[in-house]
Design a protein around this motif. Structure first.
Motif, PDB file in Angstrom:
ATOM      1  N   GLN A   1       2.040   6.835   6.410  1.00 26.60           N
ATOM      2  CA  GLN A   1       2.000   6.640   4.597  1.00 26.60           C
ATOM      3  C   GLN A   1       1.018   4.876   5.403  1.00 26.60           C
ATOM      4  N   VAL A   2       0.702   4.644   3.920  1.00 30.66           N
ATOM      5  CA  VAL A   2      -0.426   3.422   4.786  1.00 30.66           C
ATOM      6  C   VAL A   2      -0.032   2.520   3.750  1.00 30.66           C
ATOM      7  N   ASN A   3      -0.428   1.123   4.093  1.00 31.85           N
ATOM      8  CA  ASN A   3      -1.508   0.416   2.382  1.00 31.85           C
ATOM      9  C   ASN A   3      -2.347  -0.359   3.196  1.00 31.85           C
ATOM     10  N   THR A   4      -3.283   0.147   2.447  1.00 34.24           N
ATOM     11  CA  THR A   4      -4.210   0.225   2.564  1.00 34.24           C
ATOM     12  C   THR A   4      -5.680  -0.828   2.601  1.00 34.24           C
ATOM     13  N   SER A   5      -4.634  -2.298   2.831  1.00 32.21           N
ATOM     14  CA  SER A   5      -4.663  -3.161   2.918  1.00 32.21           C
ATOM     15  C   SER A   5      -4.528  -3.795   3.910  1.00 32.21           C
ATOM     16  N   GLU A   6      -4.461  -2.925   4.995  1.00 29.82           N
ATOM     17  CA  GLU A   6      -3.997  -2.678   6.270  1.00 29.82           C
ATOM     18  C   GLU A   6      -5.288  -2.817   7.465  1.00 29.82           C
ATOM     19  N   LEU A   7      -5.929  -2.270   6.443  1.00 30.55           N
ATOM     20  CA  LEU A   7      -7.339  -1.203   7.230  1.00 30.55           C
ATOM     21  C   LEU A   7      -8.086  -1.583   6.352  1.00 30.55           C
ATOM     22  N   SER A   8      -8.201  -2.924   6.075  1.00 31.68           N
ATOM     23  CA  SER A   8      -9.728  -3.484   5.775  1.00 31.68           C
ATOM     24  C   SER A   8      -9.984  -4.497   5.820  1.00 31.68           C
ATOM     25  N   ASN A   9     -11.514  -4.141   5.962  1.00 27.16           N
ATOM     26  CA  ASN A   9     -12.442  -6.176   6.107  1.00 27.16           C
ATOM     27  C   ASN A   9     -12.996  -6.512   5.194  1.00 27.16           C
ATOM     28  N   ALA A  10     -13.813  -7.346   5.174  1.00 24.43           N
ATOM     29  CA  ALA A  10     -14.682  -8.349   4.770  1.00 24.43           C
ATOM     30  C   ALA A  10     -15.737  -7.053   3.915  1.00 24.43           C
ATOM     31  N   GLU A  11     -16.019  -5.798   4.393  1.00 20.81           N
ATOM     32  CA  GLU A  11     -17.454  -4.856   4.093  1.00 20.81           C
ATOM     33  C   GLU A  11     -16.514  -3.819   3.450  1.00 20.81           C
ATOM     34  N   GLY A  12     -14.866  -3.775   3.028  1.00 15.15           N
ATOM     35  CA  GLY A  12     -13.867  -2.495   2.526  1.00 15.15           C
ATOM     36  C   GLY A  12     -13.034  -1.993   3.726  1.00 15.15           C
ATOM     37  N   LEU A  13     -12.859  -0.666   3.563  1.00 16.31           N
ATOM     38  CA  LEU A  13     -11.437   0.117   4.584  1.00 16.31           C
ATOM     39  C   LEU A  13     -12.230   0.063   6.242  1.00 16.31           C
TER      40      LEU A  13
ATOM     41  N   GLN B   1     -10.440   6.123   7.209  1.00 15.14           N
ATOM     42  CA  GLN B   1     -10.883   7.287   5.698  1.00 15.14           C
ATOM     43  C   GLN B   1      -8.983   7.494   5.769  1.00 15.14           C
ATOM     44  N   VAL B   2      -8.954   7.270   4.392  1.00 12.70           N
ATOM     45  CA  VAL B   2      -7.423   6.662   3.891  1.00 12.70           C
ATOM     46  C   VAL B   2      -7.604   8.207   2.364  1.00 12.70           C
ATOM     47  N   TYR B   3      -6.779   8.755   2.173  1.00 12.11           N
ATOM     48  CA  TYR B   3      -6.223   9.780   1.450  1.00 12.11           C
ATOM     49  C   TYR B   3      -5.028   9.361   0.631  1.00 12.11           C
ATOM     50  N   GLY B   4      -5.003  10.246  -0.653  1.00 10.33           N
ATOM     51  CA  GLY B   4      -4.022   9.581  -1.803  1.00 10.33           C
ATOM     52  C   GLY B   4      -3.720  10.974  -2.966  1.00 10.33           C
ATOM     53  N   LEU B   5      -2.726  10.987  -2.773  1.00  7.06           N
ATOM     54  CA  LEU B   5      -1.908  12.221  -3.556  1.00  7.06           C
ATOM     55  C   LEU B   5      -1.510  12.103  -4.204  1.00  7.06           C
ATOM     56  N   GLY B   6      -1.246  12.418  -6.201  1.00  9.50           N
ATOM     57  CA  GLY B   6      -0.048  11.654  -6.725  1.00  9.50           C
ATOM     58  C   GLY B   6      -0.441  12.035  -8.287  1.00  9.50           C
TER      59      GLY B   6
ATOM     60  N   PRO C   1     -14.793   5.155   4.370  1.00  8.10           N
ATOM     61  CA  PRO C   1     -14.262   3.455   4.841  1.00  8.10           C
ATOM     62  C   PRO C   1     -15.835   2.886   4.430  1.00  8.10           C
ATOM     63  N   SER C   2     -15.861   2.098   3.548  1.00  5.39           N
ATOM     64  CA  SER C   2     -16.772   1.608   3.062  1.00  5.39           C
ATOM     65  C   SER C   2     -15.824   1.071   1.971  1.00  5.39           C
ATOM     66  N   ASN C   3     -16.554   0.836   0.603  1.00  8.79           N
ATOM     67  CA  ASN C   3     -15.996  -0.162  -1.326  1.00  8.79           C
ATOM     68  C   ASN C   3     -15.795   0.970  -1.568  1.00  8.79           C
ATOM     69  N   VAL C   4     -16.167   2.149  -1.219  1.00 12.12           N
ATOM     70  CA  VAL C   4     -16.494   3.050  -2.294  1.00 12.12           C
ATOM     71  C   VAL C   4     -14.746   4.366  -2.466  1.00 12.12           C
TER      72      VAL C   4
ATOM     73  N   ALA D   1      -2.340   5.479 -13.006  1.00 14.67           N
ATOM     74  CA  ALA D   1      -2.021   6.601 -11.787  1.00 14.67           C
ATOM     75  C   ALA D   1      -1.401   6.224 -10.948  1.00 14.67           C
ATOM     76  N   ALA D   2       0.178   7.270 -10.060  1.00  8.47           N
ATOM     77  CA  ALA D   2      -0.026   6.167  -9.563  1.00  8.47           C
ATOM     78  C   ALA D   2      -0.024   7.191  -7.894  1.00  8.47           C
ATOM     79  N   HIS D   3      -0.226   6.667  -6.895  1.00  8.76           N
ATOM     80  CA  HIS D   3      -0.879   7.911  -5.236  1.00  8.76           C
ATOM     81  C   HIS D   3      -0.093   7.199  -4.192  1.00  8.76           C
ATOM     82  N   TYR D   4       0.463   8.030  -3.277  1.00  4.35           N
ATOM     83  CA  TYR D   4       0.540   8.125  -2.146  1.00  4.35           C
ATOM     84  C   TYR D   4      -0.538   8.125  -0.882  1.00  4.35           C
ATOM     85  N   TYR D   5      -0.383   7.158  -0.086  1.00  3.20           N
ATOM     86  CA  TYR D   5      -1.524   6.905   0.538  1.00  3.20           C
ATOM     87  C   TYR D   5      -1.011   7.626   2.099  1.00  3.20           C
ATOM     88  N   PHE D   6      -2.156   7.650   3.047  1.00  2.00           N
ATOM     89  CA  PHE D   6      -1.963   8.687   4.386  1.00  2.00           C
ATOM     90  C   PHE D   6      -3.137   8.958   4.722  1.00  2.00           C
ATOM     91  N   PHE D   7      -3.276   8.730   5.695  1.00  2.80           N
ATOM     92  CA  PHE D   7      -4.606   8.405   6.848  1.00  2.80           C
ATOM     93  C   PHE D   7      -4.555  10.175   7.710  1.00  2.80           C
TER      94      PHE D   7
END
Length: 165
Positions: free
Chosen positions: A22-34, A37-42, A60-63, A159-165
């Protein structure tokens, strides 16, 4: 129907158990974005992007891209929606993510023909995603939703999503 729902629930738990973490997406980001790549189901509910089960992919960007599909079938009726959404991050920190987004969806209700008066919807707006705990994030959006009959209405989405990679 109960057996089908049980099988889907077991399959979702099995798929989640195969994920790396499981992942907090902010842990994988920098100034340019992620940076990964992180996936979410929900689940997602909105007039612009559809109502139902949802899969989201943060590139792996801001998209981010999201697909939504929901269906309810009884002997007398079929109700379904299918949709998608594209999001671009404006601001991201450890607990929140703010973005602009656009969405498209199609709604169907009926048996032999669609009884929805404006089945196609398009939307554009802003939203925020908020870290809850573990890999769970909740998203709130406000979208100007354009119905295929010409109406334009500002409507919320959630929406609610559970993230993983």
């Amino acid at each position: 129907m109960k057996k089908y729902m049980l099988a889907v629930s077991i399959a979702m738990l099995f798929i989640a158990s195969l994920t790396h973490a499981q992942v907090n997406t902010s842990e994988l980001s920098n100034a340019e974005g992620l940076t990964k790549q992180v996936y979410g189901l929900g689940v997602s509910a909105g007039w612009a992007s559809g109502i139902g089960l949802s899969f989201r992919s943060h590139l792996p960007s801001n998209v981010s891209v999201q697909g939504v599909f929901g269906i309810i079938k009884t002997s007398d009726n079929l109700s379904m929606s299918i949709g998608g959404e594209l999001q671009y991050d404006l601001v991201r920190n450890n607990m929140t993510r703010f973005f602009v987004g656009s969405a498209v969806s199609y709604f169907y209700d009926g048996i032999s023909r669609n009884e929805v008066s404006a089945p196609y919807r398009f939307g554009a707006g802003i939203g925020g995603e908020f870290y809850v705990q573990g890999g769970l994030h909740v998203t709130l959006e406000g979208m100007f939703t354009i119905f295929s009959d010409g109406r334009v209405i500002p409507l919320p989405q959630i929406a609610a999503h559970y993230y993983f990679f």
